[in-house]
Design an enzyme around this catalytic site. Structure first.
Site, PDB file in Angstrom:
ATOM      1  N   ASP A  20      55.716  28.304  -0.087  1.00  0.00           N
ATOM      2  CA  ASP A  20      54.598  27.545  -0.608  1.00  0.00           C
ATOM      3  C   ASP A  20      54.502  27.742  -2.054  1.00  0.00           C
ATOM      4  OD1 ASP A  20      53.585  25.704   1.269  1.00  0.00           O
ATOM      5  OD2 ASP A  20      52.448  27.309   2.096  1.00  0.00           O
ATOM      6  N   GLN A  21      54.636  29.045  -2.523  1.00  0.00           N
ATOM      7  CA  GLN A  21      54.323  29.443  -3.933  1.00  0.00           C
ATOM      8  C   GLN A  21      55.383  28.899  -4.785  1.00  0.00           C
ATOM      9  OE1 GLN A  21      51.727  33.104  -2.463  1.00  0.00           O
ATOM     10  NE2 GLN A  21      52.628  33.465  -4.305  1.00  0.00           N
TER      11      GLN A  21
END
Length: 396
Positions: A169-170
């Site tokens: 996600d990051q």
């Protein structure tokens, strides 16, 4: 510091990757308007460790700063009309709903491009907006599993292991923000908007570009999981994380002769430079056994003196007193919208030596609904009627 001063972004993002990407652009000075449902986006209502501070989810605290908040019912005709009016004066629309969701609401790329031909429409999905996996849930753990990342992580004698943070996600968030910036730069030259798409599956592969490229081009097949707790099949021994008498030390690429001196090891003196790969497991075993004989603090000076690439393994509690992180001002303190002290992780870059400031702490849902609608021509009476009709929501 307003590097993106004058850039207006509508963020229809939820979960982590989208809101974090939008926060990155907000940190850089863009006017990011977070458009959320009347009940609030996911990251307001769900929290890591189920932890809230004065009513604010820690997920919202991690991804909500420097944004204005409006609450809109995207199934209400007046809400849709307000959004379309906002689009007419915006530079970027961001969304990370499942493929086709925005189009069903009448807010897809083609519809919004007709309103604003210069619009940059940026989409983040789990697996892409088309293809056989397009409707699968794009959740970080699932992407770590499917991408090979979990198989490359963990001990050789253990099970596939997920990384201890939502790194897919990051990373996707960084790619998302980067792609929008590239599209803005292109538009400054051509005047044309465009559709920008990123997905978590490719972000997960991009995280592994070094070992994956090696494997794609004929490097020896990796072992199921590398020694010493990390994917070390592509690096020379004793690359990995090793236990000491009281903790752990990471040792990166190091010549056997230097290791022999640093660890005062007769066994290591038998190895030459060319043995680092061919005898990797044997070297790793000797180093791991030797490191267990002293504390982490006892080993650090000799490793430093021998110029071995190394680092103590730190936990979160060690980070707040880390002198380099304190020098960089990584942890920012502020008062939350709920009136409680909070700490945030700063924007991870500097510009002329300065880190972007926190202009707005993460806002309460709908805190700027009236302000934003007023800027596009709605009267106070109009807004009151929309609130009463539940087309929009305002902060309580």
């Amino acid at each position: 510091m307003n590097l993106l001063d004058g850039v207006k972004i509508l963020s229809f993002n939820h979960y982590l990757a989208g809101p974090l990407a939008a926060q990155t652009l907000a940190d850089l000075g863009a006017d990011v308007i977070a458009v959320e449902p009347i009940e609030g986006a996911f990251q307001r209502n769900w929290a890591v460790a189920n932890h809230f501070v004065a009513g604010d989810s820690v997920n919202h605290l991690a991804t909500g700063r420097n944004k204005r908040s409006i609450a809109v019912d995207l199934k209400h005709p007046d809400g849709i009309a307000a959004v379309k009016k906002l689009v007419a004066t915006s530079d970027v629309v961001m969304e990370n709903f499942r493929p086709g969701t925005m189009a069903k609401l009448g807010l897809g790329y083609d519809a919004l491009k007709a309103i604003n031909p210069a619009l940059i429409y940026a989409v983040a999905t789990g697996f892409g907006s088309d293809g056989p996996y397009k409707d699968r849930p794009g959740q970080d753990l699932l992407l770590q599993a499917m991408s090979g990342l979990a198989m490359r992580t963990g001990r050789a004698d253990g099970e596939p292991t997920a990384v201890g943070a939502v790194i897919v996600d990051q990373h996707a968030a960084s790619l998302y923000a980067m792609s929008i910036l590239a599209a803005l730069f292109a538009r400054s030259k051509t005047g044309k908007g465009q559709l920008v798409e990123v997905n978590l599956y490719q972000a997960a592969l991009d995280l592994q570009v070094e070992p994956l490229t090696a494997w794609l081009n004929g490097a020896p097949s990796p072992t199921p999981r590398g020694p010493a707790g990390i994917a070390a099949w592509f690096s020379p021994g004793p690359y990995g994380v090793h236990a000491t008498a009281d903790g752990h030390i990471a040792v990166s690429m190091a010549a056997p002769k230097a290791l022999a001196i640093a660890l005062d090891s007769e066994e290591l003196k038998q190895f030459g430079e060319t043995d680092s790969f061919s005898k990797r497991e044997e070297i790793t075993r000797i180093v791991a056994s030797r490191l267990k004989q002293k504390s982490t603090a006892d080993w650090l000076p000799s490793l430093e003196a021998a110029k071995i690439w190394h680092a103590p393994v730190q936990d979160y509690r060690d980070l707040v007193s880390d002198p380099q992180l304190n020098h960089l001002g990584v942890f920012k303190s502020a008062e939350s919208a709920g009136g409680e002290p909070i700490r945030m992780v700063a924007h991870p870059a500097r510009y002329d030596g300065q880190t972007p400031e926190v202009r707005l702490v993460p806002q309460r849902l709908g805190a700027q609904t009236r302000e934003v609608l007023g800027e596009i021509g709605y009267s106070a009476a109009d807004i009151d009627a929309m609130v009463a009709g539940k087309a929009v929501g305002v902060a309580r």
